[in-house]
Each structure stands twice: as structure tokens, then as C-alpha cells.
Design a protein around this motif. Sequence first.
Motif, PDB file in Angstrom:
ATOM      1  N   LYS A 150      -3.206  -0.701 -10.033  1.00 25.51           N
ATOM      2  CA  LYS A 150      -3.207   0.092  -8.800  1.00 25.51           C
ATOM      3  C   LYS A 150      -4.659   0.394  -8.500  1.00 25.51           C
ATOM      4  O   LYS A 150      -5.397   0.885  -9.347  1.00 25.51           O
ATOM      5  CB  LYS A 150      -2.446   1.408  -8.984  1.00 25.51           C
ATOM      6  CG  LYS A 150      -0.986   1.236  -9.275  1.00 25.51           C
ATOM      7  CD  LYS A 150      -0.177   1.216  -8.029  1.00 25.51           C
ATOM      8  CE  LYS A 150       1.294   1.234  -8.392  1.00 25.51           C
ATOM      9  NZ  LYS A 150       2.124   0.829  -7.318  1.00 25.51           N
ATOM     10  N   THR A 151      -5.063   0.086  -7.299  1.00 25.49           N
ATOM     11  CA  THR A 151      -6.455   0.330  -6.922  1.00 25.49           C
ATOM     12  C   THR A 151      -6.514   0.671  -5.435  1.00 25.49           C
ATOM     13  O   THR A 151      -5.556   0.426  -4.698  1.00 25.49           O
ATOM     14  CB  THR A 151      -7.346  -0.880  -7.262  1.00 25.49           C
ATOM     15  OG1 THR A 151      -8.713  -0.515  -7.099  1.00 25.49           O
ATOM     16  CG2 THR A 151      -7.023  -2.085  -6.406  1.00 25.49           C
ATOM     17  N   SER A 152      -7.625   1.203  -5.034  1.00 22.14           N
ATOM     18  CA  SER A 152      -7.742   1.602  -3.633  1.00 22.14           C
ATOM     19  C   SER A 152      -8.001   0.397  -2.738  1.00 22.14           C
ATOM     20  O   SER A 152      -8.580  -0.609  -3.157  1.00 22.14           O
ATOM     21  CB  SER A 152      -8.863   2.623  -3.461  1.00 22.14           C
ATOM     22  OG  SER A 152     -10.121   1.996  -3.610  1.00 22.14           O
ATOM     23  N   GLU A 202       0.850  -1.180   0.000  1.00 24.01           N
ATOM     24  CA  GLU A 202       0.000   0.000   0.000  1.00 24.01           C
ATOM     25  C   GLU A 202       0.888   1.233   0.000  1.00 24.01           C
ATOM     26  O   GLU A 202       1.787   1.382   0.826  1.00 24.01           O
ATOM     27  CB  GLU A 202      -0.897  -0.020   1.229  1.00 24.01           C
ATOM     28  CG  GLU A 202      -1.961   1.034   1.191  1.00 24.01           C
ATOM     29  CD  GLU A 202      -2.981   0.855   2.298  1.00 24.01           C
ATOM     30  OE1 GLU A 202      -3.687   1.819   2.578  1.00 24.01           O
ATOM     31  OE2 GLU A 202      -3.062  -0.243   2.871  1.00 24.01           O
ATOM     32  N   TYR A 250      -3.332   3.524  -2.119  1.00 21.01           N
ATOM     33  CA  TYR A 250      -3.546   2.602  -3.225  1.00 21.01           C
ATOM     34  C   TYR A 250      -2.670   1.369  -3.060  1.00 21.01           C
ATOM     35  O   TYR A 250      -1.584   1.435  -2.482  1.00 21.01           O
ATOM     36  CB  TYR A 250      -3.271   3.289  -4.567  1.00 21.01           C
ATOM     37  CG  TYR A 250      -4.470   4.086  -5.028  1.00 21.01           C
ATOM     38  CD1 TYR A 250      -5.288   3.606  -6.030  1.00 21.01           C
ATOM     39  CD2 TYR A 250      -4.790   5.289  -4.427  1.00 21.01           C
ATOM     40  CE1 TYR A 250      -6.408   4.310  -6.437  1.00 21.01           C
ATOM     41  CE2 TYR A 250      -5.899   6.002  -4.822  1.00 21.01           C
ATOM     42  CZ  TYR A 250      -6.704   5.508  -5.825  1.00 21.01           C
ATOM     43  OH  TYR A 250      -7.816   6.203  -6.211  1.00 21.01           O
TER      44      TYR A 250
END
Length: 194
Positions: A19-21, A3, A8
Amino acid sequence: MAEGQDGYVGLNVGGRIFKTSRTTLLADPDSFFSALLDGDIPSARDDQGNILIDQDGEIFRHVLNFMRYRELVLPEGFKEYGALKRQADFFQLESLKSSIERPMQVDGSEAVGLMCPDGKVFHTTREILMRGENSYFTRMLSKDSTVARDLQGNYYLKGISSELLQQAISYLTHGGILTPIDDFSVLNNSYGIG
């Protein structure tokens, strides 16, 4: 975890970087990702610190979009339903599994599913349903249709018995009734065919 300071998470899925939350990955509390981010599943990392996941990256983009939008939207002509279902299993996403609809084929044409209140589903083709000019079915298949559909894309037909729907499909398919109907006016009034 992989993270970043921006909240992200980096994932390397089959060589593709995503890449994502954290919020997106935790949308389903019973999924693989919840266990992964809680540290319950050990994870290897690539040289950039992204979590390595041995799955097909091309298919994973659809999984990730489902988690983002809570809706499965696939590109026109998508054919990799088996691979998508396997990823839904792998990532323990029950809601995705139940949203996967593989278009059925009837005589080489894409099928249309019709579901009666008793839960029975009939499949036929769009071409057959369009044979009844200005019928309920032609209105149902129009782009302005308000007929409800279930998660598999079947049209939900209210107030019609399975037997009557079977007769309507038979009438459109074969150009006539194959077995007697007690009240033909119901077929005409319900579907405008006959």
C-alpha cells in the motif's frame, strides 16, 4: 483504480501486498505507474481490489523505497542486481536504472572505482589502496571522507591525470613504478606514496 479513500493505492506484486500513496507512484511522470494510474495500461485486480503486477515482490520493495526516498539503499550483501535492473526496465524508472551499482570484483575482492576528470575509471581493491600508509587513498576510504562519488559509487579524483593515477595504482599493486614518470614529485605530492 485501487485507490482507497485515504489516497493509498494497493498493489499485489508477485503475491505480496503493498500500500503506497498515489504521490509516491507518480514521482516519476514517465514511469509505468503514471501510465497505470492514468488508465493507459489495463490492470487486473485481486479479490481485495489491489492491482495485480506480475513481478518479484521481494525485489519490488527496493523499487518502491527508491520511489519514496529518491535514493537507492540496498541491504548489506544484496546480490540480485540483475533482477532489480529488470524491474527498473519494466517499471520504466530511468533514474533507478542509473542508480544501480553492482559491486565489481577484482581478484575476488570488492572493487573500488576511481574516476579521473577525463571520465576514465580505474578499479582496484580497498586492500591495495590501503597499502600507502597515511596516503590520500587511506584518507579517501575512511568513514570521514569528503571525496565526492558518482552515481555508480566511483570516487571522483580532481586534478589528476589518468596516466598518473594508473602509475599510483601500479606502484601500490606491484611495489614500484613499472614505467618511467617524468615528475615523481607529483605522485608523491598528490597521493603521499613513494
